[in-house]
Design a protein around this motif. Structure first.
Motif, PDB file in Angstrom:
ATOM      1  N   VAL A  76       0.813  -1.113  -0.068  1.00 52.02           N
ATOM      2  CA  VAL A  76      -0.163   0.113   0.084  1.00 52.02           C
ATOM      3  C   VAL A  76       0.704   1.204  -0.014  1.00 52.02           C
ATOM      4  N   ASP A  77       0.657   2.047  -0.868  1.00 55.10           N
ATOM      5  CA  ASP A  77       1.599   3.320  -1.398  1.00 55.10           C
ATOM      6  C   ASP A  77       0.866   4.556  -1.102  1.00 55.10           C
ATOM      7  N   GLY A  78       0.763   5.121  -0.031  1.00 54.53           N
ATOM      8  CA  GLY A  78       0.194   6.327   0.055  1.00 54.53           C
ATOM      9  C   GLY A  78      -1.360   6.497  -0.198  1.00 54.53           C
ATOM     10  N   VAL A  79      -2.158   5.745   0.545  1.00 51.45           N
ATOM     11  CA  VAL A  79      -3.596   5.743   0.393  1.00 51.45           C
ATOM     12  C   VAL A  79      -4.269   6.957   1.011  1.00 51.45           C
ATOM     13  N   ASP A  80      -5.013   7.871   0.528  1.00 48.99           N
ATOM     14  CA  ASP A  80      -5.924   8.586   1.212  1.00 48.99           C
ATOM     15  C   ASP A  80      -7.358   8.482   1.016  1.00 48.99           C
ATOM     16  N   LEU A  81      -8.041   8.466   2.155  1.00 49.03           N
ATOM     17  CA  LEU A  81      -9.336   7.753   2.181  1.00 49.03           C
ATOM     18  C   LEU A  81     -10.333   8.200   3.013  1.00 49.03           C
ATOM     19  N   GLU A  92      -7.806  -4.703  -9.575  1.00 54.06           N
ATOM     20  CA  GLU A  92      -7.157  -6.379  -9.799  1.00 54.06           C
ATOM     21  C   GLU A  92      -6.859  -6.727  -8.516  1.00 54.06           C
ATOM     22  N   SER A  93      -6.650  -7.966  -8.476  1.00 58.96           N
ATOM     23  CA  SER A  93      -5.882  -8.656  -7.250  1.00 58.96           C
ATOM     24  C   SER A  93      -4.395  -8.304  -7.068  1.00 58.96           C
ATOM     25  N   GLY A  94      -3.974  -7.695  -6.106  1.00 62.28           N
ATOM     26  CA  GLY A  94      -2.773  -7.402  -5.901  1.00 62.28           C
ATOM     27  C   GLY A  94      -2.719  -5.863  -6.074  1.00 62.28           C
ATOM     28  N   SER A  95      -3.875  -5.394  -5.964  1.00 62.92           N
ATOM     29  CA  SER A  95      -3.885  -3.600  -6.008  1.00 62.92           C
ATOM     30  C   SER A  95      -3.677  -3.043  -4.550  1.00 62.92           C
ATOM     31  N   GLY A  96      -3.888  -3.839  -3.506  1.00 68.71           N
ATOM     32  CA  GLY A  96      -3.674  -3.315  -2.185  1.00 68.71           C
ATOM     33  C   GLY A  96      -4.908  -3.104  -1.303  1.00 68.71           C
ATOM     34  N   LYS A  97      -6.008  -3.577  -2.150  1.00 65.08           N
ATOM     35  CA  LYS A  97      -7.383  -3.329  -1.374  1.00 65.08           C
ATOM     36  C   LYS A  97      -7.725  -3.982  -0.122  1.00 65.08           C
ATOM     37  N   SER A  98      -7.435  -5.336   0.006  1.00 66.23           N
ATOM     38  CA  SER A  98      -7.610  -5.913   1.305  1.00 66.23           C
ATOM     39  C   SER A  98      -6.491  -5.353   2.238  1.00 66.23           C
ATOM     40  N   VAL A  99      -5.321  -5.405   1.724  1.00 68.55           N
ATOM     41  CA  VAL A  99      -4.295  -5.083   2.831  1.00 68.55           C
ATOM     42  C   VAL A  99      -4.558  -3.619   3.460  1.00 68.55           C
ATOM     43  N   SER A 100      -5.096  -2.750   2.678  1.00 65.02           N
ATOM     44  CA  SER A 100      -5.397  -1.475   3.200  1.00 65.02           C
ATOM     45  C   SER A 100      -6.420  -1.526   4.492  1.00 65.02           C
ATOM     46  N   MET A 101      -7.374  -2.455   3.954  1.00 67.60           N
ATOM     47  CA  MET A 101      -8.487  -2.614   5.227  1.00 67.60           C
ATOM     48  C   MET A 101      -7.858  -3.418   6.494  1.00 67.60           C
ATOM     49  N   MET A 102      -6.896  -4.411   6.125  1.00 67.77           N
ATOM     50  CA  MET A 102      -6.335  -5.070   7.101  1.00 67.77           C
ATOM     51  C   MET A 102      -5.448  -4.291   8.108  1.00 67.77           C
ATOM     52  N   ALA A 103      -4.880  -3.192   7.517  1.00 68.91           N
ATOM     53  CA  ALA A 103      -4.093  -2.570   8.204  1.00 68.91           C
ATOM     54  C   ALA A 103      -4.837  -1.414   9.050  1.00 68.91           C
ATOM     55  N   MET A 144      -8.294   1.158  -7.000  1.00 65.15           N
ATOM     56  CA  MET A 144      -6.991   0.960  -6.564  1.00 65.15           C
ATOM     57  C   MET A 144      -6.040   0.129  -7.680  1.00 65.15           C
ATOM     58  N   TYR A 145      -4.859   0.553  -7.773  1.00 64.21           N
ATOM     59  CA  TYR A 145      -4.043  -0.106  -8.757  1.00 64.21           C
ATOM     60  C   TYR A 145      -2.408   0.052  -7.918  1.00 64.21           C
ATOM     61  N   ALA A 146      -1.984  -1.154  -7.866  1.00 63.01           N
ATOM     62  CA  ALA A 146      -0.609  -1.147  -7.248  1.00 63.01           C
ATOM     63  C   ALA A 146      -0.503  -0.560  -6.057  1.00 63.01           C
ATOM     64  N   GLY A 147      -1.297  -0.476  -4.940  1.00 61.91           N
ATOM     65  CA  GLY A 147      -1.249   0.059  -3.764  1.00 61.91           C
ATOM     66  C   GLY A 147      -1.489   1.381  -3.864  1.00 61.91           C
ATOM     67  N   GLN A 148      -2.150   2.103  -4.776  1.00 66.92           N
ATOM     68  CA  GLN A 148      -2.504   3.623  -4.871  1.00 66.92           C
ATOM     69  C   GLN A 148      -4.066   3.522  -5.307  1.00 66.92           C
ATOM     70  N   ILE A 149      -4.594   4.568  -4.815  1.00 69.19           N
ATOM     71  CA  ILE A 149      -5.913   4.813  -5.269  1.00 69.19           C
ATOM     72  C   ILE A 149      -5.727   5.850  -6.530  1.00 69.19           C
ATOM     73  N   VAL A 150      -6.126   5.309  -7.766  1.00 71.35           N
ATOM     74  CA  VAL A 150      -5.852   6.136  -8.845  1.00 71.35           C
ATOM     75  C   VAL A 150      -7.201   6.981  -9.282  1.00 71.35           C
ATOM     76  N   GLU A 151      -8.267   6.900  -8.703  1.00 70.92           N
ATOM     77  CA  GLU A 151      -9.378   7.671  -9.096  1.00 70.92           C
ATOM     78  C   GLU A 151     -10.425   7.306  -7.941  1.00 70.92           C
ATOM     79  N   THR A 152     -11.159   8.382  -7.521  1.00 69.11           N
ATOM     80  CA  THR A 152     -12.182   8.299  -6.692  1.00 69.11           C
ATOM     81  C   THR A 152     -13.226   9.262  -6.971  1.00 69.11           C
ATOM     82  N   GLY A 153     -14.404   9.134  -6.811  1.00 72.08           N
ATOM     83  CA  GLY A 153     -15.619   9.999  -6.999  1.00 72.08           C
ATOM     84  C   GLY A 153     -17.042   9.208  -6.765  1.00 72.08           C
ATOM     85  N   PRO A 154     -17.958  10.154  -6.965  1.00 66.81           N
ATOM     86  CA  PRO A 154     -19.363   9.588  -6.861  1.00 66.81           C
ATOM     87  C   PRO A 154     -19.717   8.607  -7.921  1.00 66.81           C
TER      88      PRO A 154
END
Length: 314
Positions: free
Chosen positions: A17-22, A35-46, A221-231
């Motif tokens: 996970v590489d600098g996630v803001d949420l 995709e798998s390996g994007s860091g989705k689960s690891v972010s929430m496990m942290a 998320m992609y490769a540990g980063q959030i690349v786009e967010t919005g409604p």
């Protein structure tokens, strides 16, 4: 309710996970896709405090209702996790203890967080199984996880998660390995419980259709980063990041009449092939020389030097 700033999780030299803001607001439904390996689960496990050594977690801010999660002692965090913040994991059978009955595991949560014991705990456990629509709930308390179907075990996991009426529920691919009919039932159940209890729900999934139906906002998320967010539905109707657009274009409904589904070449970078520039640059059809040299920051919800403008996925 939830504030995450510059969350990083490292396993040795690999930044999972590489600098996630949420941010998550009270009562909001947020979808996290990638995709798998994007860091989705690891972010929430942290967030849940479930990253064990050699994993290292750091963040500028990791706050729940103003409380600093990283600054808490282990005992303070145990009182919070499972009560105010709960999580439904991917594989219910692997998450439930095979040595104890369903009732024992439910009563353990109720005893630890609410102080319920004896008949009061059994009564509440029965009510929880009824709440997640398990038939003959009283007799199911005596069942072991291996005696229940996959769908039933997932409902037990949800019952455990909502036992203490959490303010935030994280559902990590809650329908993995379930058949399509059961998947729909589990998703409907989660959404109904979210509405009834007014809790915030973070849904981690590969299924963009589920997010489009359930969520008010999405984080890609992609490769540990959030690349786009919005409604929603704005992000899916007019994606600005090339990765979001590629995910949308790969949906079967968008490939009617084509001989093959559109696919994104390559894979999510790992520890040894991480680009120095934009992490998506090796797979991006719109890549420019600047993309290979520098990493873009998030600007107006998009992490891209050359975002898509006024383009939509039909």
């Amino acid at each position: 309710m939830l504030e995450i700033r510059d969350l990083r999780v490292r396993f040795g030299a690999f930044p999972a996970v590489d600098g996630v803001d949420l941010d998550v607001a009270p009562g909001e439904v947020l979808g996290i896709v990638g995709e798998s390996g994007s860091g989705k689960s690891v972010s929430m496990m942290a967030l849940m405090g479930l990253i064990d050594p050699p994993g290292q977690v750091s963040a500028t801010a990791l706050r729940f209702q103003g409380r600093d999660l990283l600054g808490m002692s282990a005992s303070q965090r145990r009182r919070l996790i499972g009560k105010d913040i709960a999580m439904v994991f991917q594989d219910a059978l692997a998450s439930l203890n095979p040595s104890y009955t369903v009732g024992h595991q439910l009563e353990e949560v109720l005893r630890a967080h609410l102080g319920l014991r004896g008949a009061a705990a059994r009564q509440r456990a029965t009510e929880l199984l009824e709440q997640v629509e398990i038939p003959d709930a009283a007799s199911r308390l005596k069942a072991y996880p291996h005696e229940l179907s996959g769908g039933m075990n997932q409902r037990v996991m949800i019952a455990l998660a909502i036992a203490c009426s959490p303010k935030l529920l994280i559902a990590d691919e809650p329908t993995t390995a379930l058949d399509v009919t059961i998947q729909a039932q589990i998703m409907d159940l989660l959404l109904r419980l979210q509405r009834e209890q007014g809790m915030a729900l973070v849904m981690i999934t590969h299924d963009l259709a589920v997010v489009a139906e359930m969520a008010q906002r999405v984080a890609v998320m992609y490769a540990g980063q959030i690349v786009e967010t919005g409604p929603l539905p704005e992000v899916f109707e007019a994606p600005k990041h090339p990765y979001t657009a590629a995910l949308m274009e790969a949906i079967p409904e968008h490939n009617r009449g084509a001989r093959r589904l559109q696919a994104l070449p390559g894979i999510v970078p790992g520890a040894l092939d991480r680009p120095t520039g934009c992490l998506f640059s090796p797979r991006c059809a719109r890549v420019q020389p600047h993309c290979r040299e520098a990493r873009p920051d998030v600007v107006e919800g998009v992490r891209c030097f050359y975002p898509l403008i006024e383009e939509s996925v039909a």
